[in-house]
Write a protein that holds these residues in place. Structure first.
Motif, PDB file in Angstrom:
ATOM      1  N   ALA A   1      -5.826   4.333  12.578  1.00  0.00           N
ATOM      2  CA  ALA A   1      -4.463   4.259  12.052  1.00  0.00           C
ATOM      3  C   ALA A   1      -3.805   5.632  12.033  1.00  0.00           C
ATOM      4  O   ALA A   1      -2.621   5.776  12.362  1.00  0.00           O
ATOM      5  CB  ALA A   1      -4.488   3.655  10.648  1.00  0.00           C
ATOM      6  N   LEU A   2      -4.568   6.663  11.644  1.00  0.00           N
ATOM      7  CA  LEU A   2      -4.026   8.022  11.607  1.00  0.00           C
ATOM      8  C   LEU A   2      -3.670   8.503  13.015  1.00  0.00           C
ATOM      9  O   LEU A   2      -2.602   9.091  13.232  1.00  0.00           O
ATOM     10  CB  LEU A   2      -5.041   8.962  10.965  1.00  0.00           C
ATOM     11  N   ILE A   3      -4.559   8.220  13.969  1.00  0.00           N
ATOM     12  CA  ILE A   3      -4.275   8.591  15.359  1.00  0.00           C
ATOM     13  C   ILE A   3      -3.027   7.871  15.855  1.00  0.00           C
ATOM     14  O   ILE A   3      -2.134   8.465  16.478  1.00  0.00           O
ATOM     15  CB  ILE A   3      -5.482   8.266  16.250  1.00  0.00           C
ATOM     16  N   GLY A   4      -2.955   6.567  15.583  1.00  0.00           N
ATOM     17  CA  GLY A   4      -1.803   5.800  16.029  1.00  0.00           C
ATOM     18  C   GLY A   4      -0.520   6.263  15.385  1.00  0.00           C
ATOM     19  O   GLY A   4       0.530   6.350  16.040  1.00  0.00           O
TER      20      GLY A   4
ATOM     21  N   SER B   1      14.049   6.867   9.642  1.00  0.00           N
ATOM     22  CA  SER B   1      13.537   6.092  10.774  1.00  0.00           C
ATOM     23  C   SER B   1      12.121   5.575  10.556  1.00  0.00           C
ATOM     24  O   SER B   1      11.631   4.758  11.348  1.00  0.00           O
ATOM     25  CB  SER B   1      13.548   6.943  12.047  1.00  0.00           C
ATOM     26  N   LEU B   2      11.457   6.033   9.490  1.00  0.00           N
ATOM     27  CA  LEU B   2      10.053   5.666   9.298  1.00  0.00           C
ATOM     28  C   LEU B   2       9.863   4.300   8.655  1.00  0.00           C
ATOM     29  O   LEU B   2       8.750   3.767   8.675  1.00  0.00           O
ATOM     30  CB  LEU B   2       9.348   6.717   8.445  1.00  0.00           C
ATOM     31  N   SER B   3      10.903   3.710   8.075  1.00  0.00           N
ATOM     32  CA  SER B   3      10.744   2.431   7.373  1.00  0.00           C
ATOM     33  C   SER B   3      10.189   1.339   8.278  1.00  0.00           C
ATOM     34  O   SER B   3       9.178   0.704   7.945  1.00  0.00           O
ATOM     35  CB  SER B   3      12.077   2.006   6.753  1.00  0.00           C
ATOM     36  N   PRO B   4      10.787   1.054   9.441  1.00  0.00           N
ATOM     37  CA  PRO B   4      10.202   0.022  10.314  1.00  0.00           C
ATOM     38  C   PRO B   4       8.846   0.416  10.878  1.00  0.00           C
ATOM     39  O   PRO B   4       8.004  -0.448  11.153  1.00  0.00           O
ATOM     40  CB  PRO B   4      11.246  -0.139  11.427  1.00  0.00           C
ATOM     41  N   VAL B   5       8.604   1.713  11.029  1.00  0.00           N
ATOM     42  CA  VAL B   5       7.312   2.171  11.534  1.00  0.00           C
ATOM     43  C   VAL B   5       6.207   1.874  10.524  1.00  0.00           C
ATOM     44  O   VAL B   5       5.120   1.387  10.879  1.00  0.00           O
ATOM     45  CB  VAL B   5       7.367   3.677  11.854  1.00  0.00           C
TER      46      VAL B   5
ATOM     47  N   MET C   1       3.025  -0.595  10.806  1.00  0.00           N
ATOM     48  CA  MET C   1       1.678  -0.092  10.570  1.00  0.00           C
ATOM     49  C   MET C   1       0.913  -1.005   9.622  1.00  0.00           C
ATOM     50  O   MET C   1      -0.296  -1.215   9.783  1.00  0.00           O
ATOM     51  CB  MET C   1       1.767   1.323   9.972  1.00  0.00           C
ATOM     52  N   GLY C   2       1.606  -1.574   8.641  1.00  0.00           N
ATOM     53  CA  GLY C   2       0.947  -2.498   7.724  1.00  0.00           C
ATOM     54  C   GLY C   2       0.421  -3.728   8.423  1.00  0.00           C
ATOM     55  O   GLY C   2      -0.696  -4.183   8.164  1.00  0.00           O
TER      56      GLY C   2
END
Length: 314
Positions: free
Chosen positions: A106-109, A235-239, A243-244
């Motif tokens: 997950a961290l890499i992605g 911009s991170l909200s949909p990201v 991720m969840g």
């Protein structure tokens, strides 16, 4: 924020109950009889019935579920039908390995995906944007196990930079843990990287066109401050939401990757339990995995509330 957190925690209760009901119900669909497997092929019907009674399999499904639920609520998943060992310590030990792999992936992605998507958005329509989009499409179509075999061949067998198989706990040696987890983590996280890169690109392009970003630029703020303080957070909200959902994929995909790299995680445990029809172990693995996914969704909700003030107000 506390109201949002409390609401999400309360909402987890029916979800966890549903997960427990489904886990118990699905075990009834496993072909074969666990009592017959334990008693042996030469066992008489009376001996099989005695084993079934000792395991509680002669009780109704509702009674079996209630007994299991009351024990599981205390952290007791019972004993394995095969070796009679306590299930909870084994599951927790294997879970720590699988979670390590999933979190590294997950961290890499997240790091690679957000970086690539942001670079593509800042140069939308350019050659770099097209290359990143093409590479993300290739990564989405690439099977994780196939990439894992390539990584082992190149970086482990030929170059010798990383071990080909095995796992070293982080408590034994952080350096060796990192060496043993980086290749499987990258193989598992590549699809997540590609998925997040697409979402980060689309979200960043949309955010860069918003009025407050244009205002910040018109005020003469440095580009790095506009990007880092205003555009990136918005911009991170949909990201984060994506991720969840991808975390469930990471836990499921870890089963295959663990087999490729010889990692003793939940995948090996559940495959062995299914082959031996060890029903209590299967139930414990399903419920534990479901709890991890539910907690991941809770963290996503908290992060979403931090990134988007409108969610906190709602």
């Amino acid at each position: 924020m506390l109201k949002l957190l409390g609401t999400r925690i309360v909402a987890l209760v029916p979800i966890l109950l549903m997960i427990s009901i489904v886990s118990v119900a699905l075990t009834t669909l496993i072909p074969g009889d666990a009592a017959e497997g334990i008693a042996g092929a030469s066992a008489t019907p009376e001996q099989i019935a005695q084993v079934r009674a000792e395991m509680g399999l002669d009780q109704g499904l509702v009674t079996q579920y209630w007994n299991w639920l009351t024990d599981a609520a205390r952290g007791d998943f019972g004993r394995s039908l095969i070796d009679k060992s306590q299930i909870a310590p084994v599951v927790l030990d294997r879970l720590s390995v699988t979670l390590s792999l999933a979190l590294v992936a997950a961290l890499i992605g997240l790091v690679l995906g957000v970086t690539a998507g942001t670079l593509a958005a800042l140069r939308a329509g350019s050659l770099a944007d097209r290359v990143i989009t093409l590479l993300s499409s290739v990564a989405l179509a690439m099977p994780a196990f196939w990439l894992g075999l390539i990584l082992v061949t190149v970086f482990a067998l030929k170059l010798g930079w990383f071990p080909a198989t095995g796992y070293v706990p982080i408590t034994d040696s952080p350096g060796e843990w990192l060496r043993s987890i980086i290749l499987p983590g990258f193989a598992l996280g590549l699809v997540v990287t590609a998925m997040l890169a697409r979402h980060a690109r689309a979200s960043m392009i949309q955010v860069l066109q918003m009025p407050h970003i244009r205002t910040a630029r018109a005020m003469g703020l440095p580009a790095h401050r506009v990007l880092g303080k205003h555009a990136l957070k918005s911009s991170l909200s949909p990201v984060v939401t994506t991720m969840g959902f991808q975390f469930a994929y990471l836990l499921g995909g870890a089963v295959v990757i663990e087999q490729v790299f010889g990692i003793p995680g939940m995948g090996d445990l559940v495959l062995t339990a299914v082959n031996l029809r060890d029903i209590p172990v299967i139930q414990a693995v399903v419920v534990t995995t479901g709890v991890c996914v539910a907690l991941a969704q809770l963290l996503v909700d908290i992060s979403y509330g931090y990134l988007n003030p409108k969610v906190r107000l709602a």
